[in-house]
Each structure stands twice: as C-alpha cells, then as structure tokens.
Scaffold this motif. Structure first.
Motif, PDB file in Angstrom:
ATOM      1  N   ARG A  11      33.862  65.670  29.656  1.00 42.61           N
ATOM      2  CA  ARG A  11      34.741  66.699  29.115  1.00 42.61           C
ATOM      3  C   ARG A  11      34.378  68.077  29.681  1.00 42.61           C
ATOM      4  N   PRO A  12      35.351  68.955  29.814  1.00 46.35           N
ATOM      5  CA  PRO A  12      35.025  70.325  30.231  1.00 46.35           C
ATOM      6  C   PRO A  12      34.091  70.972  29.212  1.00 46.35           C
ATOM      7  N   ALA A  13      33.221  71.837  29.685  1.00 47.69           N
ATOM      8  CA  ALA A  13      32.380  72.613  28.774  1.00 47.69           C
ATOM      9  C   ALA A  13      33.245  73.611  28.027  1.00 47.69           C
ATOM     10  N   ASN A  14      32.709  74.178  26.964  1.00 44.02           N
ATOM     11  CA  ASN A  14      33.455  75.215  26.238  1.00 44.02           C
ATOM     12  C   ASN A  14      33.710  76.430  27.113  1.00 44.02           C
ATOM     13  N   HIS A  15      32.725  76.728  27.956  1.00 45.58           N
ATOM     14  CA  HIS A  15      32.860  77.835  28.906  1.00 45.58           C
ATOM     15  C   HIS A  15      32.351  77.365  30.260  1.00 45.58           C
ATOM     16  N   GLU A  16      33.104  77.659  31.318  1.00 52.01           N
ATOM     17  CA  GLU A  16      32.715  77.261  32.671  1.00 52.01           C
ATOM     18  C   GLU A  16      32.824  78.475  33.601  1.00 52.01           C
ATOM     19  N   PRO A  17      31.911  79.420  33.450  1.00 50.77           N
ATOM     20  CA  PRO A  17      32.002  80.665  34.219  1.00 50.77           C
ATOM     21  C   PRO A  17      31.669  80.474  35.693  1.00 50.77           C
ATOM     22  N   ARG A  18      32.259  81.344  36.483  1.00 50.12           N
ATOM     23  CA  ARG A  18      31.946  81.407  37.917  1.00 50.12           C
ATOM     24  C   ARG A  18      31.066  82.636  38.170  1.00 50.12           C
ATOM     25  N   VAL A  19      30.176  82.517  39.127  1.00 53.24           N
ATOM     26  CA  VAL A  19      29.333  83.663  39.499  1.00 53.24           C
ATOM     27  C   VAL A  19      30.202  84.836  39.934  1.00 53.24           C
ATOM     28  N   SER A  20      31.225  84.553  40.728  1.00 49.20           N
ATOM     29  CA  SER A  20      32.071  85.613  41.284  1.00 49.20           C
ATOM     30  C   SER A  20      32.796  86.410  40.209  1.00 49.20           C
ATOM     31  N   GLU A  21      32.941  85.822  39.015  1.00 49.49           N
ATOM     32  CA  GLU A  21      33.613  86.511  37.915  1.00 49.49           C
ATOM     33  C   GLU A  21      32.621  87.153  36.950  1.00 49.49           C
ATOM     34  N   SER A  22      31.332  87.103  37.312  1.00 50.07           N
ATOM     35  CA  SER A  22      30.284  87.610  36.419  1.00 50.07           C
ATOM     36  C   SER A  22      29.460  88.715  37.077  1.00 50.07           C
ATOM     37  N   ILE A  23      29.947  89.303  38.137  1.00 52.48           N
ATOM     38  CA  ILE A  23      29.180  90.290  38.905  1.00 52.48           C
ATOM     39  C   ILE A  23      28.794  91.511  38.075  1.00 52.48           C
ATOM     40  N   PRO A  24      29.683  92.102  37.266  1.00 51.74           N
ATOM     41  CA  PRO A  24      29.266  93.281  36.478  1.00 51.74           C
ATOM     42  C   PRO A  24      28.084  92.977  35.551  1.00 51.74           C
ATOM     43  N   GLN A  25      28.097  91.807  34.903  1.00 49.70           N
ATOM     44  CA  GLN A  25      27.005  91.432  34.005  1.00 49.70           C
ATOM     45  C   GLN A  25      25.699  91.204  34.770  1.00 49.70           C
ATOM     46  N   ILE A  26      25.825  90.638  35.964  1.00 45.23           N
ATOM     47  CA  ILE A  26      24.647  90.411  36.809  1.00 45.23           C
ATOM     48  C   ILE A  26      24.024  91.739  37.231  1.00 45.23           C
ATOM     49  N   ILE A  27      24.866  92.668  37.667  1.00 44.29           N
ATOM     50  CA  ILE A  27      24.373  93.981  38.098  1.00 44.29           C
ATOM     51  C   ILE A  27      23.703  94.705  36.932  1.00 44.29           C
ATOM     52  N   THR A  28      24.289  94.627  35.750  1.00 49.66           N
ATOM     53  CA  THR A  28      23.710  95.270  34.565  1.00 49.66           C
ATOM     54  C   THR A  28      22.315  94.720  34.265  1.00 49.66           C
ATOM     55  N   MET A  29      22.144  93.413  34.386  1.00 53.18           N
ATOM     56  CA  MET A  29      20.838  92.811  34.117  1.00 53.18           C
ATOM     57  C   MET A  29      19.812  93.234  35.169  1.00 53.18           C
ATOM     58  N   ILE A  30      20.229  93.296  36.430  1.00 51.87           N
ATOM     59  CA  ILE A  30      19.310  93.741  37.485  1.00 51.87           C
ATOM     60  C   ILE A  30      18.901  95.189  37.261  1.00 51.87           C
ATOM     61  N   GLN A  31      19.852  96.027  36.863  1.00 47.95           N
ATOM     62  CA  GLN A  31      19.531  97.431  36.579  1.00 47.95           C
ATOM     63  C   GLN A  31      18.482  97.539  35.466  1.00 47.95           C
ATOM     64  N   ALA A  32      18.611  96.708  34.449  1.00 44.98           N
ATOM     65  CA  ALA A  32      17.636  96.730  33.351  1.00 44.98           C
ATOM     66  C   ALA A  32      16.253  96.359  33.859  1.00 44.98           C
ATOM     67  N   LEU A  33      16.176  95.396  34.757  1.00 42.66           N
ATOM     68  CA  LEU A  33      14.885  94.979  35.315  1.00 42.66           C
ATOM     69  C   LEU A  33      14.271  96.078  36.175  1.00 42.66           C
ATOM     70  N   VAL A  34      15.096  96.783  36.952  1.00 40.26           N
ATOM     71  CA  VAL A  34      14.599  97.889  37.776  1.00 40.26           C
ATOM     72  C   VAL A  34      14.074  99.014  36.880  1.00 40.26           C
ATOM     73  N   GLN A  35      14.841  99.338  35.839  1.00 40.17           N
ATOM     74  CA  GLN A  35      14.446 100.420  34.939  1.00 40.17           C
ATOM     75  C   GLN A  35      13.135 100.113  34.215  1.00 40.17           C
ATOM     76  N   LYS A  36      12.887  98.862  33.910  1.00 38.58           N
ATOM     77  CA  LYS A  36      11.667  98.469  33.201  1.00 38.58           C
ATOM     78  C   LYS A  36      10.490  98.210  34.145  1.00 38.58           C
ATOM     79  N   GLY A  37      10.715  98.356  35.441  1.00 42.98           N
ATOM     80  CA  GLY A  37       9.640  98.174  36.404  1.00 42.98           C
ATOM     81  C   GLY A  37       9.391  96.731  36.803  1.00 42.98           C
TER      82      GLY A  37
END
Length: 488
Positions: free
Chosen positions: A108-134
């Motif tokens: 069966r399909p999962a409840n959510h089946e996200p693509r990386v290409s549609e998640s770029i803003p969230q990915i960038i936000t997480m990387i920014q948090a890692l840079v800010q925290k060192g």
C-alpha cells in the motif's frame, strides 16, 4: 492495546514499544533512489514494513507512515544524461514505475511519500541550523559539511568508535574538509533541473540530510520508529541521527528497525552476474502474492537467499492455501446463522497464536506456521458427514483465516480465479502443458467409465510422477499440483 516488542538496533535489545502518543505509531522508512526500476531487494524491505504497518493497524494503532523518494542523486543525473532527458523526466517515469511495482506486490502507498526535490526549503533550513550551532561549516567552493567530531556519541547506532568507522573509508574530496569523516550536507552543483539556490550558492543536498528533513516535516523532530535495510545502518542512519539531534536539540527516532539483505543463489544481486531480478520480471512469472509469501517465510531481520526452489515452494504453498480456502468456502456456504462450534475446533485460539508470534518482533515465520496449522485443522472439518456444526465452524475458520492472512496481504483474491491463474504459471515453470494434464485426466476418466481400474490407476500414477494429484468429487474430477508436507 496489545503489547508489542521489537528489536531496537540502537540498543541491541528487544524492547516493549511505547509510543510517544498513545495508540499512534509514527514510522519512517527509507525509500528508493529512482534512477531505475525496482528490484527484489527494494520489494523485500517494502513488503516487510508494509506488514509491520498492517499488524500495528490490526492491533488497533493509528499509523502515520512515511516512505520517501530520493529523486536527487548522482546516479539520477548520470542516467538522465545517458538517455538525453532531464532528471525530472527520468524520476517522474521511475516513480510511476515504482508505484506500479508496489501495487503489483500488494504494498500500500505510505501516508506520505515525499520527494527530496519538493523538500528543499526544509532541507536548507535544517542545514542553516547546523551551521549556526557550529555543527556544520561551508568551504570556499560552496559545499557544506557536518562536523563529526563535535558529536560526542557519533557511532552509537552502529556501536562503533570513530577510529573503527574510519577503517576502509577514503577522502573523496581531499583538502576541502576539516576531518576525513565529515559528510556533505550541501554540494555545489549547477546541473540544470537538479540544483537550487541556497545561502552557500547553487547546489543540491547531500544524501543523509534529506531523510532527516522529510521525517521532521511529517513526523516531528522526535518520532517512534525509523526503518530501512541493514546496509543503511552506517553511514546513512548514523549520520541521520547525528545531524537531526544536533539541529533539533532532542532525540530522533526512538526505535530503529533494520531488515536483512537479499542474495540470489548465495550471491549479491548484480547486473554483471545476471541475477538482478526486477519486480516486473518476477511478476511476469508469478503473481505478486507468491513474492510476498516467499519473503514472509523469513524473519524481517534475516538475510534472505532466494532461489528457484524458494519461489516454486512459495507458489505451491499458496496454491494449497487458496484451494483449501475454496473447499472451506463450499462447506461454509451451508452454515446456519446460529450454531455451536464443533468441540475442539475454535479459531479464536488461532488468533491468539498469531498474536503471540507477531507481537514478538513481528515473527512472521512462526505466525505463518500457525496459519498453516489452522488450515490443516480446518480441513479436518471436511472429513466425514457434513453437519450444521461443521458448516458453522468452517465459516468461522474462513473468516478468521482471511482476516489473519489479510495482515500479510495474502488470500485477497477470489479463489477460483487465482487458482486458475497460478496453476497455469506453475505448470509453465514445470515445463508441463495444461493440455497434457487434461489429456491424462480424460484418459483416466474414460478408463473408470469402462471399469478398467488397472489403466485408471496407471494413469493416476503417471500424473503423480508429474506432481499432479487428481481428486474425484461430486462436482467431477479436480486436479492440483502436489504440495508436500516436508516443504512446510
């Protein structure tokens, strides 16, 4: 709510499941990288986690299940260039192919089946948090790396120290990292259709950060279960834990479940060896339920070795299940609305035995053994004189068996149609034509009509030599492909 125990890779122990939210399981499993059609290795992980999800639901849990598509990757870019198409054209075609494959094997399909290409803003936000925290740093080329040495418990999933994990690794981009095990969060890239603007310049995400961001989007910073194949423990899942905990400031997945690896005739699947079996190629030979049954004869943590014998055994066993179900359906058709069960026959005991196996780390092997015994027990009702109590009891068994097999995604088709289809496919595998079987059965029936019992017995023996068993019933002569108890 039934108590369930599962093997947690993070602790190496079997633990009682305690969900963050009562009666709600939040689960993530790594999906496929869509540069080619899916093969049996992809199918194995998908089937196991599909069954785990189904069992949670059968026990009354609400399940939020996320399975991603990795649609940004070097392999995708290279394959698209080889075909002279854009990366998006390739991934759209491969995702459609994957969805078709999963449907063919009942996943069966999962409840959510996200693509990386549609998640770029969230990915960038997480990387920014890692840079800010060192925990991360950018280099002059526009790449961003995670500082492995800053995470004191790095290696806790694979239970190895950094010096052990470094063995066998190599510095793929020498000179632009502080430490050779630092891994990429963002890669400088200007490939059209596979790169995005970011604070560090044009590029695309690294492999590990993708799952961390997508899991958080749909399940929250901390969730219950993260699953995948055993080959993902290091570095992929190890790195997911490190970056997620550092970015979010809290724990990541509480339980980690890893399925085993698949080999074919004791060899790793490889196109160069010619044993790389695609799902579509398998389905051309057998129904999807045969593949599901073949997997479920092994525990999800087992390394599975497939061979022709395993496939054929699963096909014959499934034929036995469907034929038994058909016979029990006939008996159950005459069941009265109210009647007592035949003494000593109670399908509720089968349900408890099924739960006993499945609640212990999803023991499909033991559960399948119990279901087999359930069919054997129910088939005893067909012996001797038909009574209302036998018909009523057969109906109870039919309902229970369909319900329990439904958790496994099996016995969902109408028996006669499935039996006809499967018989033809098994005969093909046996290099035996249906016309030859029918010719011999007709010869036997003519001998019986002529009271030539010796010839009738001789033809019956000839059919048995071909692994074909005939049965004389009030509806006429039926035949099946011989299923042996020693294969159970």
């Amino acid at each position: 709510m039934r108590e369930i125990h599962l093997l947690n890779t993070l602790t190496g122990k079997k633990e009682k499941l305690e969900t963050l939210e009562p009666n709600h399981v939040r689960m993530y499993a790594c999906g496929v990288t869509v540069y080619d059609n899916c093969h049996l290795g992809h199918a194995m992980q998908a089937v196991y986690f599909d069954v785990i999800r189904s069992y949670f639901e059968y026990c009354g849990y609400r399940v939020t299940y996320v399975r991603n598509y990795t649609d940004v990757d070097d392999k995708i870019i290279n394959r698209a260039q080889e075909r002279g198409i854009s990366p998006k054209q390739l991934v759209d075609a491969m995702i459609a192919s994957s969805e078709e494959d999963m449907a063919l094997i009942g996943v069966r399909p999962a409840n959510h089946e996200p693509r990386v290409s549609e998640s770029i803003p969230q990915i960038i936000t997480m990387i920014q948090a890692l840079v800010q925290k060192g925990y991360a740093y950018a280099n002059a080329e526009g790449d961003v790396y995670y500082r492995v040495l800053k995470k004191s418990d790095y290696g806790k999933l694979s239970n190895r120290k950094i010096d052990e994990l470094r063995v066998g690794t190599r510095d793929l981009v020498a000179g632009d990292k502080e430490f050779d095990m630092d891994f990429a969060l963002w890669k400088h890239d200007e490939t059209e259709g596979a790169s995005w603007d970011s604070p560090w310049g044009r590029g695309r995400p690294g492999w590990h950060i993708e799952c961390s961001a997508m899991a958080k989007m749909f399940l929250g910073a901390t969730f219950d279960i993260h699953g995948g194949g055993r080959d993902l423990v290091f570095p992929h899942h190890e790195n997911e834990i490190a970056q997620s905990e550092a970015a979010n400031g809290c724990g990541y997945a509480r339980y980690w479940m890893h399925s085993g690896l698949l080999t074919i005739n004791k060899q790793k699947m490889s196109k160069s060896l010619g044993n790389h079996i695609m799902i579509k190629d398998f389905i051309a030979r057998f129904p999807g339920e045969v593949l599901r049954l073949a997997y479920l004869q092994f525990h999800y943590t087992s390394n599975v070795d497939f061979s022709e014998q395993v496939f054929r055994q699963a096909a014959r066993r499934l034929l036995y299940f469907y034929e038994s179900l058909q016979d029990l359906d006939r008996l159950a058709a005459d069941a009265p609305l109210q009647e007592k069960l035949v003494p000593g026959f109670d399908p509720r005991a089968l349900v408890e035995a099924f739960h006993h196996e499945m609640s212990n780390d999803f023991g499909t092997v033991g559960a399948m053994r119990e279901l087999l015994q359930g069919f054997r027990r129910a088939n005893e009702l067909r012996q001797g004189k038909k009574t209302p109590a036998k018909c009523f009891t057969a109906k109870a068994y039919v309902q229970t068996l369909r319900e329990l097999f439904g958790v496994f995604g099996l016995l969902r088709m109408e028996p006669q149609a499935f039996i006809s289809q499967l018989k033809l496919q098994i005969l093909k595998e046996m290099n035996l034509a249906e016309s030859e079987v029918n010719r011999l059965i007709q010869a036997r029936n003519e001998a019986r009509q002529n009271k030539d019992w010796a010839k009738a017995d001789a033809v019956r023996q000839e059919l048995l030599q071909l692994n074909i068993e005939v049965m004389d019933t009030p509806e006429g002569t039926r035949w099946t492909i011989l299923w042996k108890d020693d294969e159970a």
